[in-house]
Design an enzyme around this catalytic site. Structure first.
Site, PDB file in Angstrom:
ATOM      1  N   PHE A   1     112.925   7.886 156.848  1.00  0.00           N
ATOM      2  CA  PHE A   1     114.073   7.293 156.146  1.00  0.00           C
ATOM      3  C   PHE A   1     114.566   8.158 154.990  1.00  0.00           C
ATOM      4  CE2 PHE A   1     114.262   4.113 152.430  1.00  0.00           C
ATOM      5  CZ  PHE A   1     115.646   4.048 152.413  1.00  0.00           C
ATOM      6  N   ILE A   2     113.692   8.499 154.065  1.00  0.00           N
ATOM      7  CA  ILE A   2     114.147   9.240 152.877  1.00  0.00           C
ATOM      8  C   ILE A   2     114.409  10.703 153.235  1.00  0.00           C
ATOM      9  CG2 ILE A   2     113.601   9.915 150.510  1.00  0.00           C
ATOM     10  CD1 ILE A   2     111.921   7.340 150.278  1.00  0.00           C
TER      11      ILE A   2
ATOM     12  N   GLY B   1     108.013   8.659 161.383  1.00  0.00           N
ATOM     13  CA  GLY B   1     109.398   9.104 161.577  1.00  0.00           C
ATOM     14  C   GLY B   1     109.843   8.837 163.008  1.00  0.00           C
TER      15      GLY B   1
ATOM     16  N   SER C   1     105.852   4.701 142.440  1.00  0.00           N
ATOM     17  CA  SER C   1     105.665   3.779 141.320  1.00  0.00           C
ATOM     18  C   SER C   1     104.318   3.080 141.389  1.00  0.00           C
ATOM     19  CB  SER C   1     106.758   2.719 141.353  1.00  0.00           C
ATOM     20  OG  SER C   1     106.664   1.969 142.548  1.00  0.00           O
TER      21      SER C   1
ATOM     22  N   TYR D   1      96.752   3.829 148.942  1.00  0.00           N
ATOM     23  CA  TYR D   1      98.056   4.501 149.000  1.00  0.00           C
ATOM     24  C   TYR D   1      98.426   5.053 147.620  1.00  0.00           C
ATOM     25  CZ  TYR D   1     103.128   5.069 149.200  1.00  0.00           C
ATOM     26  OH  TYR D   1     104.410   5.581 149.109  1.00  0.00           O
TER      27      TYR D   1
ATOM     28  N   LYS E   1      99.018   8.996 146.688  1.00  0.00           N
ATOM     29  CA  LYS E   1     100.287   9.535 146.181  1.00  0.00           C
ATOM     30  C   LYS E   1     100.096  10.152 144.791  1.00  0.00           C
ATOM     31  CE  LYS E   1     103.791   9.610 147.921  1.00  0.00           C
ATOM     32  NZ  LYS E   1     104.322  10.616 148.879  1.00  0.00           N
TER      33      LYS E   1
ATOM     34  N   ARG F   1     110.776  -6.404 141.801  1.00  0.00           N
ATOM     35  CA  ARG F   1     110.737  -4.960 142.049  1.00  0.00           C
ATOM     36  C   ARG F   1     112.016  -4.317 141.529  1.00  0.00           C
ATOM     37  NH1 ARG F   1     106.341  -6.324 142.987  1.00  0.00           N
ATOM     38  NH2 ARG F   1     104.960  -5.849 144.731  1.00  0.00           N
TER      39      ARG F   1
HETATM   40  C1  UD1 Z   1     104.962  -0.026 147.235  1.00  0.00           C
HETATM   41  C2  UD1 Z   1     105.446   0.780 146.026  1.00  0.00           C
HETATM   42  C3  UD1 Z   1     106.641   1.622 146.397  1.00  0.00           C
HETATM   43  C4  UD1 Z   1     106.309   2.459 147.599  1.00  0.00           C
HETATM   44  C5  UD1 Z   1     105.934   1.544 148.757  1.00  0.00           C
HETATM   45  C6  UD1 Z   1     105.575   2.357 149.996  1.00  0.00           C
HETATM   46  C7  UD1 Z   1     104.947  -0.617 144.092  1.00  0.00           C
HETATM   47  C8  UD1 Z   1     105.521  -1.427 143.001  1.00  0.00           C
HETATM   48  N1  UD1 Z   1     105.824  -0.134 144.962  1.00  0.00           N
HETATM   49  O1  UD1 Z   1     105.925  -0.960 147.521  1.00  0.00           O
HETATM   50  O2  UD1 Z   1     107.014   2.450 145.314  1.00  0.00           O
HETATM   51  O3  UD1 Z   1     107.430   3.203 147.956  1.00  0.00           O
HETATM   52  O4  UD1 Z   1     104.795   0.807 148.372  1.00  0.00           O
HETATM   53  O5  UD1 Z   1     105.398   1.539 151.084  1.00  0.00           O
HETATM   54  O6  UD1 Z   1     103.758  -0.405 144.196  1.00  0.00           O
HETATM   55  N2  UD1 Z   1     106.815  -8.865 151.052  1.00  0.00           N
HETATM   56  C9  UD1 Z   1     107.108 -10.149 151.477  1.00  0.00           C
HETATM   57  N3  UD1 Z   1     107.417 -10.343 152.785  1.00  0.00           N
HETATM   58  C10 UD1 Z   1     107.440  -9.326 153.701  1.00  0.00           C
HETATM   59  C11 UD1 Z   1     107.141  -8.007 153.256  1.00  0.00           C
HETATM   60  C12 UD1 Z   1     106.822  -7.823 151.921  1.00  0.00           C
HETATM   61  O7  UD1 Z   1     107.089 -11.108 150.681  1.00  0.00           O
HETATM   62  O8  UD1 Z   1     107.755  -9.577 154.873  1.00  0.00           O
HETATM   63  C13 UD1 Z   1     106.526  -8.657 149.617  1.00  0.00           C
HETATM   64  C14 UD1 Z   1     105.249  -7.909 149.340  1.00  0.00           C
HETATM   65  O9  UD1 Z   1     104.121  -8.755 149.363  1.00  0.00           O
HETATM   66  C15 UD1 Z   1     105.553  -7.359 147.945  1.00  0.00           C
HETATM   67  C16 UD1 Z   1     107.065  -7.101 147.991  1.00  0.00           C
HETATM   68  O10 UD1 Z   1     107.558  -7.870 149.072  1.00  0.00           O
HETATM   69  O11 UD1 Z   1     105.274  -8.311 146.951  1.00  0.00           O
HETATM   70  C17 UD1 Z   1     107.409  -5.652 148.232  1.00  0.00           C
HETATM   71  O12 UD1 Z   1     106.632  -5.179 149.322  1.00  0.00           O
HETATM   72  P1  UD1 Z   1     106.903  -3.780 150.039  1.00  0.00           P
HETATM   73  O13 UD1 Z   1     108.331  -3.684 150.439  1.00  0.00           O
HETATM   74  O14 UD1 Z   1     105.845  -3.577 151.061  1.00  0.00           O
HETATM   75  O15 UD1 Z   1     106.764  -2.724 148.873  1.00  0.00           O
HETATM   76  P2  UD1 Z   1     105.645  -2.502 147.687  1.00  0.00           P
HETATM   77  O16 UD1 Z   1     104.287  -2.768 148.193  1.00  0.00           O
HETATM   78  O17 UD1 Z   1     106.138  -3.174 146.452  1.00  0.00           O
END
Ligand code: UD1
Length: 313
Positions: free
Chosen positions: A14-15, A39, A121, A144, A148, A212
């Site tokens: 993606f990025i 990818g 982050s 992870y 990173k 976030r």
């Molecule tokens: C983390 C990192 C981010 C990194 C990414 C790589 C942090 C703050 N962020 O993202 O910088 O690029 O990993 O994968 O550490 N969720 C739901 N329902 C879903 C899927 C997710 O509620 O179906 C929730 C998760 O539990 C979480 C939030 O959404 O609380 C974000 O999840 P996700 O998109 O996986 O990203 P991070 O884990 O925050």
């Protein structure tokens, strides 16, 4: 095909594909490498001017081959996802740490000028201080995040020890067109867009009040292009984000408006390794790169929904 000045690793992701597309638009010569672990070949569509190498960067011969003759590397190749790393920390380490080290060794050998690194982050962990700024001590929780952060430290080491220019950008929850919505490890916005456009209920892990600093891909790409050229940034680590945070509950409200979904929302158990809130202080990137997030969250979400809609999600 123009001689490759730039190498984009993870170019079928993606990025990576988004950075490659922006470089090609500017008429630059680009080489891309990907092992298709996450990818997709379909992401290479539209990148016709790019020289592409299929291979794994943890293999020294691949790393050396792709670095030959290039001036700047955008290192986006990784195995993303916090929960994936919880299931298989060794795979995360190989893709994020071993591959990064091999790339740095090869870059130095090839006389590459600068490596711009996709940091995360997640390095900050679940400390209560908000916003997160670069002076804070890292506190990685998931494998992870550890991987990173190790890559980031290798960047700084190669600058200090060998004089190779490096810049680490800590991304905060990047989203937008080309993000894969189909994997169990996909980013939350991609998953929610796909599900709600298809009329399926999204599932929120926990109470939905976690927040976030979601960053639209165009901002991430622009930050990378600035980081490739900026003076006096070598060896630095900086946040690359929007500088605003939003809760998942609010995201779902906005997505209801944008997708027309009016069904239920499921709430499940909180996810292991999750952090509660994430918000970036972006003043360092503003100061050192002249970075400004040009697309705000709402507009980014609108464009993203439109993209998935066109894709037929
Ligand atoms: C983390 C990192 C981010 C990194 C990414 C790589 C942090 C703050 N962020 O993202 O910088 O690029 O990993 O994968 O550490 N969720 C739901 N329902 C879903 C899927 C997710 O509620 O179906 C929730 C998760 O539990 C979480 C939030 O959404 O609380 C974000 O999840 P996700 O998109 O996986 O990203 P991070 O884990 O925050």
């Amino acid at each position: 095909m123009a001689l490759a000045k730039y190498l984009v690793t993870g170019a079928a992701g993606f990025i990576g594909r988004s950075i490659a597309a922006a470089l090609l638009e500017r008429g630059a010569g680009v080489r891309g490498v990907d092992n298709f672990a996450t990818g997709k070949r379909s992401n290479l569509t539209g990148l016709d001017g790019m020289e592409f190498v299929e291979g794994d960067l943890a293999d020294a011969s691949v790393a050396s081959r792709v670095c030959a003759g290039v001036e700047v590397i955008f290192h986006e190749a990784a195995l993303p996802s916090v929960p994936r790393s919880v299931v298989d920390p060794v795979a995360s380490n190989r893709a994020c740490v071993e591959a990064t080290l091999q790339l740095l060794v090869a870059a130095r050998e090839a006389g590459v000028r600068r490596v711009v690194y996709a940091g995360s982050s997640s390095a900050y962990g679940d400390t209560p201080t908000l916003p997160k700024h670069e002076e804070m001590l890292p506190n990685p929780i998931s494998p992870y995040a550890v991987a990173k952060l190790a890559g980031e430290n290798y960047m700084r080491s190669f600058t200090r020890v060998y004089g190779l220019e490096t810049v680490a950008l800590r991304y905060f929850n990047v989203f937008g067109p080309y993000q894969d919505p189909t994997s169990q490890y996909s980013g939350v916005l991609a998953v929610f867009c796909r599900r709600m456009l298809a009329g399926e209920a999204p599932t929120i892990h926990g109470d939905g009040e976690q927040s976030r600093d979601f960053t639209f891909i165009q901002n991430t790409v622009e930050g990378n292009l600035l980081a490739a050229e900026a003076a006096t940034v070598s060896g630095r680590v900086m946040n690359l984000a929007t500088g605003e945070r939003i809760t998942l509950n609010r995201v779902v409200e906005l997505l209801r408006e944008l997708t027309g979904y009016d069904g239920p929302v499921n709430y499940g158990e909180p996810r292991a390794g999750d952090i509660r809130h994430s918000l970036a202080d972006i003043s360092l990137a503003k100061e050192l790169l002249g970075y400004r997030p040009s697309v705000d969250f709402r507009e980014g979400l609108r464009r993203t929904v439109e993209w998935y809609r066109r894709l037929g999600c």
